[in-house]
Design a protein around this motif. Structure first.
Motif, PDB file in Angstrom:
ATOM      1  N   ALA A 116       0.852  -1.161  -0.013  1.00  0.00           N
ATOM      2  CA  ALA A 116       0.000   0.003  -0.061  1.00  0.00           C
ATOM      3  C   ALA A 116       0.967   1.199  -0.126  1.00  0.00           C
ATOM      4  N   ASP A 117       0.326   2.274  -0.570  1.00  0.00           N
ATOM      5  CA  ASP A 117       1.014   3.628  -0.405  1.00  0.00           C
ATOM      6  C   ASP A 117       0.709   4.295   0.951  1.00  0.00           C
ATOM      7  N   ARG A 118       1.565   4.964   1.541  1.00  0.00           N
ATOM      8  CA  ARG A 118       1.642   5.461   2.855  1.00  0.00           C
ATOM      9  C   ARG A 118       0.200   6.414   2.937  1.00  0.00           C
ATOM     10  N   SER A 119      -0.438   6.837   1.887  1.00  0.00           N
ATOM     11  CA  SER A 119      -1.528   7.516   1.992  1.00  0.00           C
ATOM     12  C   SER A 119      -2.943   6.900   1.568  1.00  0.00           C
ATOM     13  N   THR A 120      -2.706   5.554   1.435  1.00  0.00           N
ATOM     14  CA  THR A 120      -3.836   4.495   1.200  1.00  0.00           C
ATOM     15  C   THR A 120      -4.783   4.671   2.070  1.00  0.00           C
ATOM     16  N   ASN A 121      -5.934   4.701   1.919  1.00  0.00           N
ATOM     17  CA  ASN A 121      -7.293   4.640   2.697  1.00  0.00           C
ATOM     18  C   ASN A 121      -7.564   3.272   2.696  1.00  0.00           C
ATOM     19  N   THR A 122      -7.257   2.434   3.857  1.00  0.00           N
ATOM     20  CA  THR A 122      -7.763   1.012   3.897  1.00  0.00           C
ATOM     21  C   THR A 122      -8.467   0.645   5.294  1.00  0.00           C
ATOM     22  N   GLY A 123      -8.556  -0.557   5.370  1.00  0.00           N
ATOM     23  CA  GLY A 123      -9.305  -1.053   6.565  1.00  0.00           C
ATOM     24  C   GLY A 123     -10.894  -0.976   6.506  1.00  0.00           C
ATOM     25  N   SER A 124     -11.628  -0.286   7.185  1.00  0.00           N
ATOM     26  CA  SER A 124     -13.131  -0.149   7.175  1.00  0.00           C
ATOM     27  C   SER A 124     -13.485  -1.608   7.146  1.00  0.00           C
ATOM     28  N   ILE A 125     -13.077  -2.304   8.185  1.00  0.00           N
ATOM     29  CA  ILE A 125     -13.721  -3.723   8.382  1.00  0.00           C
ATOM     30  C   ILE A 125     -15.037  -3.596   9.044  1.00  0.00           C
ATOM     31  N   ARG A 126     -16.084  -3.602   8.234  1.00  0.00           N
ATOM     32  CA  ARG A 126     -17.674  -3.437   8.949  1.00  0.00           C
ATOM     33  C   ARG A 126     -18.447  -3.903   7.742  1.00  0.00           C
TER      34      ARG A 126
END
Length: 215
Positions: free
Chosen positions: A46-56
């Motif tokens: 991933a890039d440093r500024s990538t938005n990730t996660g949001s496990i929902r």
């Protein structure tokens, strides 16, 4: 190597796609369903500024009863079961009974549990540990690296080279690259991140003999 640039989407489609790509490469946003399909990857870049996660898991039920009444719109329907009306087009003018709402919330809870379990399995982590960093939180690539959400900071170049190494290819060997969807002028006009690289650019990456780090 699977390039992912998605804020998420349907649980059903994510479940169909979920598999074990050799390497996942994240674009600007790879969250929720985008992360779901990437969890079993051997390595995630991933890039440093990538938005990730949001496990929902979320579900929305629209109630447009008052709006339709103001517009003079009336819906007619034929009901074949106690809850049938709540899962048709006419559901927008009906309040959900509390018992049905509880049942639907339980389905969401089960789906969330499955999401967390798949991430835990794919990332080789404990369920409780994943649950603690989940709950819908969104992480940057840099923060995700510390939490184990991603494995390395890097771009497409690094991901392709890593996939080649894991696939047993020498650095000077070319890897077969298949791009979906096919690039077209409309994507460029809309500046879509769905396909940030044209196919010839991806092919150039596979021909590179050295790996350089993103700055």
């Amino acid at each position: 190597m699977l390039r992912v640039s998605s804020p998420g989407g349907s649980v059903v489609e994510s479940e169909y796609i979920w598999r074990a790509p050799i390497v996942a490469s994240f674009g600007n946003v790879s969250a929720s369903g985008g992360y779901f399909i990437s969890a079993p990857a051997a390595k995630i870049f991933a890039d440093r500024s990538t938005n990730t996660g949001s496990i929902r898991v979320i579900a929305i039920q629209l109630n447009a009863k008052e709006l339709l009444e103001k517009l003079g719109v009336k819906l007619d329907f034929v009901q074949s079961g106690n809850n049938a009306v709540h899962f048709t087009e006419s559901s927008v003018v009906h309040e959900w009974p509390s018992e049905l709402e509880k049942k639907f919330n339980s389905i969401i809870d089960v789906t969330y549990h499955d999401f967390v379990s798949k991430v835990a399995t794919g990332r080789n982590k404990d369920y409780v540990a994943v649950h603690q960093i989940a709950k819908g939180r969104v992480w940057s690539g840099a923060a995700g690296l510390k939490l184990g959400v991603v494995d390395e900071i890097g771009g497409l170049k690094q991901a392709v080279e890593s996939a080649k190494a894991l696939g047993g290819l020498y650095p000077f060997e070319e890897a077969k690259v298949v791009v979906y969807p096919k690039w077209n002028a409309l994507m460029q006009l809309l500046d879509l991140d769905v396909l940030p690289y044209r196919e010839e650019q991806l092919l150039d990456f596979t021909r590179m003999n050295s790996v350089s780090s993103d700055k």
